[in-house]
Design a protein around this motif. Structure first.
Motif, mmCIF file in Angstrom:
data_model
loop_
_atom_site.group_PDB
_atom_site.id
_atom_site.type_symbol
_atom_site.label_atom_id
_atom_site.label_comp_id
_atom_site.label_asym_id
_atom_site.label_seq_id
_atom_site.Cartn_x
_atom_site.Cartn_y
_atom_site.Cartn_z
ATOM 1 N N THR A 609 0.848 -1.197 0.000
ATOM 2 C CA THR A 609 0.000 0.000 0.000
ATOM 3 C C THR A 609 0.877 1.238 0.000
ATOM 4 O OG1 THR A 609 -0.129 -0.016 2.401
ATOM 5 C CG2 THR A 609 -1.869 -1.178 1.225
ATOM 6 N N ASN A 610 0.294 2.391 -0.429
ATOM 7 C CA ASN A 610 0.939 3.708 -0.360
ATOM 8 C C ASN A 610 0.127 4.598 0.558
ATOM 9 O OD1 ASN A 610 1.794 3.724 -3.904
ATOM 10 N ND2 ASN A 610 2.815 2.778 -2.181
ATOM 11 N N VAL A 611 0.839 5.349 1.404
ATOM 12 C CA VAL A 611 0.183 6.344 2.257
ATOM 13 C C VAL A 611 0.335 7.702 1.579
ATOM 14 C CG1 VAL A 611 0.126 7.445 4.511
ATOM 15 C CG2 VAL A 611 0.650 5.011 4.331
ATOM 16 N N VAL A 612 -0.805 8.373 1.346
ATOM 17 C CA VAL A 612 -0.820 9.621 0.569
ATOM 18 C C VAL A 612 -1.368 10.747 1.438
ATOM 19 C CG1 VAL A 612 -1.782 10.793 -1.437
ATOM 20 C CG2 VAL A 612 -1.071 8.386 -1.606
ATOM 21 N N GLN A 613 -0.647 11.905 1.461
ATOM 22 C CA GLN A 613 -1.158 13.132 2.105
ATOM 23 C C GLN A 613 -1.352 14.197 1.030
ATOM 24 O OE1 GLN A 613 2.000 12.021 3.515
ATOM 25 N NE2 GLN A 613 1.017 10.706 5.053
ATOM 26 N N ILE A 614 -2.499 14.892 1.118
ATOM 27 C CA ILE A 614 -2.840 15.947 0.147
ATOM 28 C C ILE A 614 -2.889 17.281 0.894
ATOM 29 C CG2 ILE A 614 -4.554 16.795 -1.489
ATOM 30 C CD1 ILE A 614 -5.468 13.898 -1.861
ATOM 31 N N TYR A 615 -2.171 18.294 0.363
ATOM 32 C CA TYR A 615 -2.163 19.638 0.941
ATOM 33 C C TYR A 615 -2.809 20.596 -0.062
ATOM 34 C CZ TYR A 615 1.309 17.696 4.155
ATOM 35 O OH TYR A 615 1.952 16.945 5.088
ATOM 36 N N LEU A 616 -3.645 21.516 0.414
ATOM 37 C CA LEU A 616 -4.294 22.531 -0.438
ATOM 38 C C LEU A 616 -3.917 23.930 0.042
ATOM 39 C CD1 LEU A 616 -7.949 21.179 -0.922
ATOM 40 C CD2 LEU A 616 -5.961 20.851 -2.387
ATOM 41 N N ARG A 617 -3.944 24.865 -0.924
ATOM 42 C CA ARG A 617 -3.787 26.293 -0.599
ATOM 43 C C ARG A 617 -4.884 27.054 -1.321
ATOM 44 N NH1 ARG A 617 -1.809 30.329 -3.352
ATOM 45 N NH2 ARG A 617 -0.791 28.990 -4.883
ATOM 46 N N ASP A 618 -5.833 27.582 -0.552
ATOM 47 C CA ASP A 618 -6.910 28.400 -1.103
ATOM 48 C C ASP A 618 -7.450 29.277 0.016
ATOM 49 O OD1 ASP A 618 -9.716 26.033 -1.114
ATOM 50 O OD2 ASP A 618 -8.317 26.627 0.460
ATOM 51 N N LEU A 630 -4.972 9.399 2.820
ATOM 52 C CA LEU A 630 -5.602 8.150 2.432
ATOM 53 C C LEU A 630 -4.538 7.108 2.113
ATOM 54 C CD1 LEU A 630 -6.892 8.405 -1.224
ATOM 55 C CD2 LEU A 630 -5.714 10.292 -0.129
ATOM 56 N N THR A 631 -4.955 5.837 2.190
ATOM 57 C CA THR A 631 -4.079 4.703 1.871
ATOM 58 C C THR A 631 -4.588 4.076 0.579
ATOM 59 O OG1 THR A 631 -3.668 4.282 4.206
ATOM 60 C CG2 THR A 631 -3.171 2.503 2.678
ATOM 61 N N ILE A 632 -3.702 3.923 -0.422
ATOM 62 C CA ILE A 632 -4.129 3.400 -1.723
ATOM 63 C C ILE A 632 -3.361 2.132 -2.036
ATOM 64 C CG2 ILE A 632 -4.748 5.698 -2.546
ATOM 65 C CD1 ILE A 632 -2.152 5.684 -4.208
ATOM 66 N N ALA A 633 -3.988 1.252 -2.794
ATOM 67 C CA ALA A 633 -3.341 0.017 -3.251
ATOM 68 C C ALA A 633 -3.331 -0.064 -4.774
ATOM 69 C CB ALA A 633 -4.041 -1.182 -2.651
ATOM 70 N N GLN A 634 -3.808 1.021 -5.438
ATOM 71 C CA GLN A 634 -3.845 1.074 -6.897
ATOM 72 C C GLN A 634 -3.929 2.545 -7.319
ATOM 73 O OE1 GLN A 634 -7.353 -1.017 -8.002
ATOM 74 N NE2 GLN A 634 -8.751 0.361 -6.959
ATOM 75 N N ASP A 635 -3.811 2.816 -8.610
ATOM 76 C CA ASP A 635 -3.948 4.187 -9.096
ATOM 77 C C ASP A 635 -5.305 4.727 -8.670
ATOM 78 O OD1 ASP A 635 -2.226 3.594 -12.285
ATOM 79 O OD2 ASP A 635 -1.513 3.812 -10.215
ATOM 80 N N THR A 636 -5.304 5.938 -8.114
ATOM 81 C CA THR A 636 -6.533 6.487 -7.518
ATOM 82 C C THR A 636 -6.761 7.911 -8.007
ATOM 83 O OG1 THR A 636 -6.175 5.144 -5.546
ATOM 84 C CG2 THR A 636 -7.719 6.970 -5.347
ATOM 85 N N GLN A 637 -8.013 8.240 -8.333
ATOM 86 C CA GLN A 637 -8.384 9.587 -8.778
ATOM 87 C C GLN A 637 -9.100 10.304 -7.648
ATOM 88 O OE1 GLN A 637 -11.655 10.542 -11.801
ATOM 89 N NE2 GLN A 637 -9.803 10.739 -13.073
ATOM 90 N N VAL A 638 -8.685 11.569 -7.365
ATOM 91 C CA VAL A 638 -9.311 12.354 -6.303
ATOM 92 C C VAL A 638 -9.823 13.671 -6.876
ATOM 93 C CG1 VAL A 638 -7.927 11.348 -4.477
ATOM 94 C CG2 VAL A 638 -7.084 13.374 -5.647
ATOM 95 N N ASN A 639 -10.844 14.209 -6.244
ATOM 96 C CA ASN A 639 -11.439 15.481 -6.651
ATOM 97 C C ASN A 639 -11.124 16.497 -5.566
ATOM 98 O OD1 ASN A 639 -13.001 16.996 -8.524
ATOM 99 N ND2 ASN A 639 -14.708 16.951 -7.078
ATOM 100 N N LEU A 640 -10.404 17.586 -5.917
ATOM 101 C CA LEU A 640 -9.955 18.574 -4.941
ATOM 102 C C LEU A 640 -10.809 19.841 -5.073
ATOM 103 C CD1 LEU A 640 -6.084 18.208 -5.430
ATOM 104 C CD2 LEU A 640 -7.599 16.955 -3.868
ATOM 105 N N PRO A 641 -11.547 20.224 -4.020
ATOM 106 C CA PRO A 641 -12.378 21.435 -4.079
ATOM 107 C C PRO A 641 -11.552 22.673 -3.718
ATOM 108 C CG PRO A 641 -12.766 20.282 -2.025
ATOM 109 C CD PRO A 641 -11.770 19.455 -2.781
ATOM 110 N N SER A 649 -5.054 32.819 -7.326
ATOM 111 C CA SER A 649 -4.918 31.398 -7.636
ATOM 112 C C SER A 649 -4.721 30.584 -6.348
ATOM 113 C CB SER A 649 -3.719 31.154 -8.571
ATOM 114 O OG SER A 649 -2.516 31.522 -7.920
ATOM 115 N N GLY A 650 -4.975 29.288 -6.493
ATOM 116 C CA GLY A 650 -4.735 28.354 -5.389
ATOM 117 C C GLY A 650 -3.617 27.394 -5.750
#
Length: 672
Positions: A609-618, A630-641, A649-650
């Protein structure tokens, strides 16, 4: 005292264990050391009695001086709100009185083992000049491993103290009371030895030697009546073992054992074949102690004749006895002839008697060891020619089950006897059931008579209902009647009840999610609540969820501003999955192996598995805190608001296993 009451802020009362004449005993839990203890509390009606308080405190003082594996340890002594209490070791099991009732008849060797433990403990007390004075089976506890522990030194007295105030009061339990105590005398170490002899008597016979309708009648029997013979109750008891009872319970203290050690040494060898022909113990009564004796009439007449006492007439004048005239017998020739004939007949009868076959009764050697049984049979001029073995649940391993011919059967001397020895109960071999279905493993063992218990344990890697561990090692042979096999069975992923997150801050929610192994995703809305406070959650509070579940929490942006204008849009990002080199080797090993253990499976599951952290600036986020993990075991698509002020810009940054793999610091509404 009620349950859940905490004594001295430390000992939480669980339940009552029993009530005594002086104190009540409770099971409690030591909150500091996290262990169960016994709490002895002086009874309410005795708390204002200075003598009782002093005796209660003396028990704690006496017991704290004694450190021995067969003496119940005292941990603490204290007082709270006028309540005197002792905190002692909790012995899980039963007292010796109940043990005798439940296990009688008890094998002789086991009786000796228990008594040796008790004697060892009393010896320590006597070495400290402490006399228990109330030794009885109720004050001897037996734990689940068969270890005996003496308790209740409530009326113990140190020899160095002035004990004269006790001589007019009979203390202790009347069934085990020494004759000198029954008379109101002062207790000594020999008094404890007398009580130990009565306890040994009860273990061998299952009952006390003296019974009566009142305590006084029983006490009188202790200093007037002889102890009944244990061999009259059970003729198989060796004379040497009965002698230990007789010497310990002698009426005069000086006839008893000098010390507890002497009694222990004598008891240790009481089953030895070398003592098989030991005579019955008889106390040495050189002095008459001023007691009234009844003279035998025949002996008295013999004594008078020996001293040739003359008779007196009615006036008191001695009158000599008339001498008997000697009778002269004529020798007759026919008397000699008759004598010769009688001698010849007697010789013939005697020769016939010597030549006749001799018979003996086969002794009962059931329950004896092979050596002891052979010695007893040899005493009857019988020979053991064959020894066989047979399983038995009633007779201990290595002990005699039966003889052939049977016990009490009359046989000729020098006959052969076959012994059948116990090989113990039939044992069941335990296999390796780890990785198997609990239902199948349990049914296999239960079909063999084994008691099986189940305990569940959560697991992310082992399928539900599969055995993860077993209490008994594979290959072990067990007695199915006395051993229970416990299986640890997978209950699948751990489930928990979701907490109410509404009103919590973003940091508090992230801490909770990390602790409970949950994933969390945040949405933002304008609301009257404070900024960064949760206004709703999905699933709702109280829902039952599994580890790894993603919960969605909506945070407040605060009141909606009138200006400037905020552009709200979303960006879709594809996060690639990367398999580590450990995965490949693990997979290769799996392909080449027929099976793998639980630990290797667990290791493989973690590294895949891969442990993924997502950071946003807005408008609502910055790079100082994680927007989503999130923890992923395959290619994963995410939607960032994003919520970005018009004209600005963000940005976002994606970290996989500690490395930045994607980033964009110029995200606008029209750029994606």
């Amino acid at each position: 005292m009620r349950a859940n009451y905490t004594l001295n802020g430390r000992y939480r009362i669980i339940r009552s264990l029993g009530e005594g004449g002086m104190a009540n005993v409770y099971l409690a839990h030591d909150l500091i050391l996290d262990r169960d203890v016994s709490v002895k509390l002086l009874r309410l009606d005795l708390r204002d009695d200075p003598k009782m308080i002093k005796g209660f405190q003396r028990e704690g003082l006496a017991a704290t001086e004694l450190v021995h594996p067969n003496i119940v340890s005292v941990y603490d002594v204290g007082e709270e709100n006028g309540m005197q209490y002792l905190v002692m070791e909790y012995v899980k099991g039963m007292d010796l009185k109940a043990y005798i009732q439940e296990h009688f008849p008890i094998p002789y060797q086991e009786v000796i083992n228990i008594m040796e433990q008790v004697l060892s403990a009393v010896r320590v007390a006597h070495d400290h000049n402490i006399i228990h004075r109330d030794l009885k089976p109720q004050n001897i506890l037996m734990d689940e491993n068969g270890v005996a522990k003496i308790t209740d030194f409530g009326i113990a007295v140190a020899l160095s103290q002035n004990s004269l105030t006790q001589t007019n009061t009979v203390l202790g339990s009347v069934h085990y009371l020494s004759p000198e105590q029954a008379r109101g005398g002062m207790a000594t170490k020999q008094s404890d030895i007398y009580s130990l002899g009565i306890i040994l008597y009860e273990m061998l016979t299952g009952t006390v030697p003296f019974k009566g309708e009142t305590a006084v009648s029983i006490a009188i029997k202790h200093f007037q009546s002889e102890i009944p013979s244990v061999r009259d109750f059970d003729p198989r008891i060796p004379q040497a073992l009965e002698n230990v009872v007789l010497q310990a319970t002698s009426k005069r203290p000086e006839d008893r054992y000098d010390t507890v050690k002497s009694m222990a040494d004598d008891l240790e060898t009481s089953l030895s074949p070398r003592r098989a022909s030991e005579p019955k113990f008889v106390p040495d009564h050189d002095s008459d102690n001023g007691e009234t004796k009844v003279l035998d009439k025949a002996a008295l007449q013999s004594e008078l004749a020996a001293h040739k006492v003359d008779e007196t007439d009615e006036n008191g004048v001695k009158v000599a006895k008339p001498k008997k005239k000697k009778r002269h017998h004529r020798k007759r020739w026919w008397a000699v002839l008759i004598g010769l004939i009688l001698l010849l007949v007697a010789g013939t009868v005697f020769a016939f008697w010597l030549g006749r076959p001799k018979y003996v009764s086969v002794p009962d050697v059931t329950g004896m060891t092979e050596t002891a049984a052979k010695a007893k049979l040899s005493d009857k001029n019988l020979t053991v020619n064959k020894v066989t073995h047979k399983t038995s649940r009633q007779i201990r391993k290595g002990r005699v089950i039966k003889t052939n011919p049977k016990a009490k059967k009359s046989v000729q001397t020098q006959s052969n006897v076959m012994l059948t020895l116990s090989s113990g109960p039939k044992l069941v071999k335990i296999g390796n059931y780890v990785g198997q279905s609990y239902t199948r493993a349990a049914s296999v063992l239960r079909a063999k008579g084994v008691t099986v218990k189940r305990q569940n344990q959560t697991s992310n890697d082992v399928a539900v209902g599969t055995v993860m561990a077993q209490s008994t090692t594979s290959g072990t042979r067990i007695d199915p009647d006395s051993t229970t096999v416990t299986f640890t069975v997978s209950a699948g992923q751990r489930q928990l009840t979701l907490a109410n997150l509404v009103g919590k801050t973003k940091t508090q929610i992230q801490t909770y999610a990390s602790k409970e192994s949950l994933n969390v995703s945040f949405n933002y809305r304008y609301a009257s609540a404070k900024k960064d406070r949760a206004t709703s959650q999905s699933p709702a509070a109280g829902s039952l969820v599994s580890e790894g579940t993603t919960i969605v929490v909506t945070l407040s942006r605060g009141p909606k501003p009138t200006t400037p204008k905020i552009d709200e849009f979303s960006v879709t990002v594809d996060i690639p999955f990367e398999a580590s080199s450990d995965d490949s080797s693990s997979n290769a090993t799996d392909d080449s192996s027929d099976s793998s253990d639980t630990s290797s499976s667990s290791s493989s599951a973690v590294s895949a598995t891969n442990v993924v952290q997502i950071y946003l600036r807005d408008q609502d986020h910055n790079y100082r805190s994680v927007y989503k993990q999130l923890t992923i075991a395959q290619d994963t698509q995410v939607n960032l608001p994003f919520a970005v002020e018009s004209g600005k810009s963000g940005g976002y940054k994606i970290v996989r296993d500690g490395k930045v793999i994607l980033s964009d610091n110029n995200v606008t509404k029209n750029s994606h």
